[in-house]
Scaffold this motif. Sequence first.
Motif, short mmCIF file in Angstrom:
data_model
loop_
_atom_site.label_atom_id
_atom_site.label_comp_id
_atom_site.label_asym_id
_atom_site.label_seq_id
_atom_site.Cartn_x
_atom_site.Cartn_y
_atom_site.Cartn_z
N HIS A 109 0.82 -1.22 0.00
CA HIS A 109 0.00 0.00 0.00
C HIS A 109 0.86 1.28 0.00
O HIS A 109 0.52 2.26 -0.67
CB HIS A 109 -0.92 -0.04 1.23
N GLY A 134 -3.25 8.09 7.34
CA GLY A 134 -3.83 7.82 8.64
C GLY A 134 -3.01 6.79 9.43
O GLY A 134 -2.98 6.82 10.65
N ASP A 164 -6.75 13.16 13.13
CA ASP A 164 -8.01 12.51 13.53
C ASP A 164 -8.24 12.62 15.04
O ASP A 164 -9.36 12.87 15.48
CB ASP A 164 -7.99 11.03 13.11
N GLY A 177 -8.90 15.05 9.37
CA GLY A 177 -8.03 15.94 8.59
C GLY A 177 -8.78 17.01 7.82
O GLY A 177 -8.52 18.21 7.99
N GLU A 181 -8.80 21.10 8.51
CA GLU A 181 -8.41 22.02 7.44
C GLU A 181 -9.50 23.07 7.23
O GLU A 181 -9.22 24.27 7.11
CB GLU A 181 -8.15 21.25 6.14
N GLY A 264 -3.10 10.57 2.42
CA GLY A 264 -4.26 11.42 2.73
C GLY A 264 -3.93 12.84 3.17
O GLY A 264 -4.55 13.80 2.72
N ASN A 268 -3.88 18.29 2.11
CA ASN A 268 -4.01 19.50 2.92
C ASN A 268 -3.43 20.72 2.20
O ASN A 268 -2.25 20.76 1.87
CB ASN A 268 -3.29 19.28 4.26
N ASP A 296 -6.66 7.09 -0.22
CA ASP A 296 -6.58 5.76 -0.83
C ASP A 296 -7.39 5.69 -2.12
O ASP A 296 -8.51 6.20 -2.19
CB ASP A 296 -7.09 4.72 0.18
#
Length: 329
Positions: A109, A134, A164, A177, A181, A264, A268, A296
Amino acid sequence: MIVLGIDTSCDDTSMSIIKDRKVLSTNIFSQIVHSKYGGVVPELASRDHIKNIVPVMRKTLDDAKMELKQLDGIGVTYGPGLVGSLLIGLCFTKSLSYSRRIPFIGINHIEGHVFSLFIEKEIETPFIVLIVSGGHTELILIKEPGSYEILGSTLDDAAGEAFDKVAGLLGLPYPGGPEIEELSKTGNRDAINFPRANVPGYDFSFSGLKTAVLYYLKDHRPQTIDHRQDIAASFQEAVCDSLIEKVVKASEDKEIPRIGIAGGVSANERLREKLKEIGEKKEIDVSFPEKEFCTDNGAMIALCASYYLERGISSPYDLKAESQARLGC
Ligand code: KG4
Ligand code: ZN
């Protein structure tokens, strides 16, 4: 080469079809069942993947105007991630591969996130990449695709996990997240001087920052929305500074003027803006995936799979799901 990419490493059932490195279709079924629990519940995630995997594949094929028999290969995430979720994608892929005689390859991944930087772009190496998601905060030197050196990682919480958890402290839903933001946009990022961890080398640490927010909230219960915005913006600034310091240090120390940030948290805007500014000042080329490929997705898995399948590399049917899979292993 036409490749289907499948990722079920956490709570999203993601698939994509690429043809000759171009994305033809991409679909993500994001599970909403977890938001009321403040985090992903593994058993619920596995059950939802079982329900969604066939419909998501049908839609991804339809959107690309493709049939299964046209696929030259399938890529699937085998780890790291939640083992129950990984198993659904992996078993599904093996059945499809065996019954349709389509080669498949298991993809790490994290390596998938690295390839998200190369979607519809040329691969230029060597390259310093920071994966911030994450579950991971990994600083990696990419010598060439397939050859990686881990320079540093987090000693405690991942960057996304910190977002988180702090979102949870501020009463915001999961995933935190994007919520932080949004709240930060109207906050003052200099309002509170939260700590930037002083970790040697290329490693990171976010638990001290998270605890600092916790104690700050205990001492100053935020009375107004403005106050919560300031806390969010000041926290976000501290995370961005910590990430940028290490990735720029690696680029300078290794004399590699190319940085990529994926995962992820790379969606931002403040992180992107700050890094671009520093890149311009220091003449470092900075790249990010398109926003839709930061979190993802199946396209990054399909692209990484096509890189290996094009070179005749595929996986055996006894490949196992590995919740702790490491890069390069
Ligand atoms: O890469 P990803 O989709 O899944 C993992 O492999 O973990 O990353 C999800 C993480 C979550 O922690 C989420 O809060 C964070 O990425 N995230 C963000 C933003 N969008 C997602 N963090 C900060 N700002 C964002 N805009
Ligand atoms: Zn991820």
